[in-house]
Scaffold this motif. Structure first.
Motif, PDB file in Angstrom:
ATOM      1  N   LYS A   2       0.847  -1.188   0.000  1.00 47.04           N
ATOM      2  CA  LYS A   2       0.000   0.000   0.000  1.00 47.04           C
ATOM      3  C   LYS A   2       0.886   1.242   0.000  1.00 47.04           C
ATOM      4  O   LYS A   2       1.800   1.363   0.818  1.00 47.04           O
ATOM      5  CB  LYS A   2      -0.928  -0.001   1.216  1.00 47.04           C
ATOM      6  CG  LYS A   2      -1.907  -1.169   1.217  1.00 47.04           C
ATOM      7  CD  LYS A   2      -2.807  -1.156   2.427  1.00 47.04           C
ATOM      8  CE  LYS A   2      -3.778  -2.346   2.391  1.00 47.04           C
ATOM      9  NZ  LYS A   2      -4.653  -2.380   3.579  1.00 47.04           N
ATOM     10  N   THR A  27      -1.927  -1.101  -4.008  1.00 48.36           N
ATOM     11  CA  THR A  27      -3.020  -0.138  -3.905  1.00 48.36           C
ATOM     12  C   THR A  27      -2.420   1.234  -3.606  1.00 48.36           C
ATOM     13  O   THR A  27      -1.472   1.349  -2.824  1.00 48.36           O
ATOM     14  CB  THR A  27      -4.019  -0.525  -2.800  1.00 48.36           C
ATOM     15  OG1 THR A  27      -3.336  -0.609  -1.546  1.00 48.36           O
ATOM     16  CG2 THR A  27      -4.659  -1.856  -3.106  1.00 48.36           C
ATOM     17  N   ALA A  29      -3.071   5.471  -2.808  1.00 44.58           N
ATOM     18  CA  ALA A  29      -3.943   6.561  -2.370  1.00 44.58           C
ATOM     19  C   ALA A  29      -3.204   7.875  -2.554  1.00 44.58           C
ATOM     20  O   ALA A  29      -2.037   7.997  -2.186  1.00 44.58           O
ATOM     21  CB  ALA A  29      -4.340   6.385  -0.904  1.00 44.58           C
ATOM     22  N   ALA A 106     -14.230  13.703  -0.479  1.00 45.24           N
ATOM     23  CA  ALA A 106     -13.609  12.394  -0.692  1.00 45.24           C
ATOM     24  C   ALA A 106     -14.612  11.432  -1.318  1.00 45.24           C
ATOM     25  O   ALA A 106     -14.265  10.666  -2.227  1.00 45.24           O
ATOM     26  CB  ALA A 106     -13.079  11.835   0.622  1.00 45.24           C
ATOM     27  N   SER A 110     -14.499   9.791  -5.020  1.00 46.83           N
ATOM     28  CA  SER A 110     -14.612   8.344  -5.187  1.00 46.83           C
ATOM     29  C   SER A 110     -15.649   7.996  -6.253  1.00 46.83           C
ATOM     30  O   SER A 110     -15.431   7.090  -7.081  1.00 46.83           O
ATOM     31  CB  SER A 110     -14.981   7.692  -3.854  1.00 46.83           C
ATOM     32  OG  SER A 110     -15.205   6.307  -4.001  1.00 46.83           O
ATOM     33  N   GLY A 113     -14.139   8.803  -9.531  1.00 43.79           N
ATOM     34  CA  GLY A 113     -13.087   7.832  -9.800  1.00 43.79           C
ATOM     35  C   GLY A 113     -13.627   6.501 -10.284  1.00 43.79           C
ATOM     36  O   GLY A 113     -13.068   5.874 -11.187  1.00 43.79           O
ATOM     37  N   SER A 121      -7.359   5.740  -5.155  1.00 42.75           N
ATOM     38  CA  SER A 121      -8.192   6.495  -4.216  1.00 42.75           C
ATOM     39  C   SER A 121      -7.626   7.904  -4.065  1.00 42.75           C
ATOM     40  O   SER A 121      -6.426   8.074  -3.857  1.00 42.75           O
ATOM     41  CB  SER A 121      -8.215   5.802  -2.843  1.00 42.75           C
ATOM     42  OG  SER A 121      -8.783   4.512  -2.946  1.00 42.75           O
ATOM     43  N   TYR A 123      -8.016  11.493  -1.924  1.00 42.07           N
ATOM     44  CA  TYR A 123      -8.597  12.115  -0.739  1.00 42.07           C
ATOM     45  C   TYR A 123      -8.084  13.549  -0.592  1.00 42.07           C
ATOM     46  O   TYR A 123      -6.883  13.800  -0.759  1.00 42.07           O
ATOM     47  CB  TYR A 123      -8.204  11.345   0.533  1.00 42.07           C
ATOM     48  CG  TYR A 123      -8.537   9.878   0.504  1.00 42.07           C
ATOM     49  CD1 TYR A 123      -9.830   9.433   0.254  1.00 42.07           C
ATOM     50  CD2 TYR A 123      -7.551   8.926   0.747  1.00 42.07           C
ATOM     51  CE1 TYR A 123     -10.138   8.081   0.235  1.00 42.07           C
ATOM     52  CE2 TYR A 123      -7.842   7.573   0.731  1.00 42.07           C
ATOM     53  CZ  TYR A 123      -9.134   7.148   0.472  1.00 42.07           C
ATOM     54  OH  TYR A 123      -9.418   5.812   0.453  1.00 42.07           O
ATOM     55  N   ASN A 176     -10.122   9.948   6.029  1.00 44.95           N
ATOM     56  CA  ASN A 176      -9.668   8.964   5.041  1.00 44.95           C
ATOM     57  C   ASN A 176      -8.182   9.148   4.716  1.00 44.95           C
ATOM     58  O   ASN A 176      -7.459   8.179   4.483  1.00 44.95           O
ATOM     59  CB  ASN A 176     -10.479   9.078   3.759  1.00 44.95           C
ATOM     60  CG  ASN A 176     -11.911   8.618   3.925  1.00 44.95           C
ATOM     61  OD1 ASN A 176     -12.330   8.301   5.027  1.00 44.95           O
ATOM     62  ND2 ASN A 176     -12.658   8.593   2.849  1.00 44.95           N
ATOM     63  N   ALA A 180      -5.301   6.327   5.374  1.00 48.18           N
ATOM     64  CA  ALA A 180      -4.445   5.839   4.292  1.00 48.18           C
ATOM     65  C   ALA A 180      -2.975   5.905   4.682  1.00 48.18           C
ATOM     66  O   ALA A 180      -2.193   5.000   4.363  1.00 48.18           O
ATOM     67  CB  ALA A 180      -4.696   6.663   3.025  1.00 48.18           C
TER      68      ALA A 180
END
Length: 345
Positions: A2, A27, A29, A106, A110, A113, A121, A123, A176, A180
């Protein structure tokens, strides 16, 4: 693995585009600054004081969406002097969805997105607009990102801080974004404008503390060029010191591009007063001590900007992503930190 990346504007969008392509097992963010008080974003934030300015978030979403026709429409700016004149379509859509979702940008990001299949993601660093302030060495104080950027070759910036643009809503980070960072294996800071894109994220106490407490590796990606009025004459070490001063946490690594650009490629930048950021490891105690380590690679490229049709210098997204992948904890079996790839201090 991540990855959480912090920044704003084109630098973060470019980085996220590269990180998204590392692997299906990664993943990503993006945590985006919300201090822009100029143009369409600034107008929306002033007219709707409880909304963060949407421009940098929109920029990340549309860059990640590539040639999607809706994303291209999001970048259209209304002409003329009327109520819509100067507004960017995507800013209005993102603001409308935020209002529809009770002020949660956020969640609005999303939804966009998912519709555009961006795969990352996004934020906002805060759920309310913030006023960025700067104090210079000569004691002058500037309030607002536009005002700070427009200083033009005046006294160097000593420090920056943030204030709530809405007295009724205290300064706080978006939950968020904090989550993250707490969950990340790798935290990437930059590239992007030092004082107006990157550091504003670090001025939110919850974000600063989440990074400080995180066991993740913390990597700063140095900018390619100085920015007139903001980082005139600053080298890589000066940028690193500013990040550490405002963030109050140590860095594990600094990524520096060694690409040498020719005079023709630099001509337009030179006319504005910008110059390649200097890196002089042998002459700086911060780097000669080996902490943070320095990873040097050929990372810059010249591309045609769709916005104004001019050549711009940027990090190659794929090359930068490969370097960061090597710095991630999952690469301990043979990554940059133990000499498989790149050249480290």
């Amino acid at each position: 693995m991540k990855i959480a990346a912090l920044g704003g504007g084109h630098g973060l969008a470019n980085l996220l585009t590269g990180l998204r392509g590392i692997s299906s097992d990664v993943t990503v963010a993006g945590i985006v600054t919300v201090t822009d008080n100029g143009g369409s974003s600034g107008r929306i934030a002033r007219e709707h004081p409880f909304l963060p300015p949407p421009g940098d978030i929109r920029n990340c979403l549309t860059a990640l969406a590539g040639n999607h026709p809706v994303a291209q429409a999001f970048e259209v700016r209304f002409p003329g002097e009327g109520p819509l004149g100067g507004h960017v379509v995507g800013n209005l859509v993102l603001a409308a969805l935020t209002l529809q979702n009770g002020g949660n940008m956020a969640l609005a990001a999303s939804e966009i997105g998912l519709a555009l299949a961006v795969g990352v993601s996004i934020y906002p660093s805060s759920d309310a607009p913030l006023t960025l302030c700067a104090e210079c060495l000569d004691g002058a104080v500037y309030r607002g990102e536009v005002e700070i950027r427009g200083r033009a070759r005046r006294s160097p910036i000593r420090r920056v801080w943030i204030e709530s643009a809405v007295p009724e809503k205290p300064v706080s980070a978006h939950a968020n974004a904090v989550a993250a960072l707490a969950d990340a294996d790798l935290i990437v800071l930059g590239p992007g404008s030092l004082y107006t894109s990157l550091i504003p994220n670090l001025l939110l106490p919850e974000i600063r503390e989440a990074i400080r407490l995180s066991p993740a590796r913390k990597v700063y990606v140095a900018n390619l060029m100085t920015e007139p009025g903001e980082t005139d004459g600053m080298g890589v070490a000066d940028h690193v010191r500013a990040v550490i001063l405002h963030g109050r946490f140590p860095l594990d690594a600094v990524v520096v591009s060694t690409t040498v650009l020719d005079d023709g490629e630099m001509e337009a930048y030179a006319r504005t007063g910008a110059a390649p950021i200097r890196f002089r490891r042998p002459y700086d105690d911060m780097f000669s001590a080996g902490s943070p380590i320095v990873v040097t690679e050929d990372l810059a490229e010249v591309v045609l900007s769709g916005a104004d049709g001019k050549n711009v210098v940027r990090h190659c997204p794929e090359a930068l992503a490969r370097v960061l992948d090597g710095l991630a904890p999952a690469s301990d079996g043979g990554g940059v930190l133990n000499g498989r790839t790149g050249r480290s201090a």
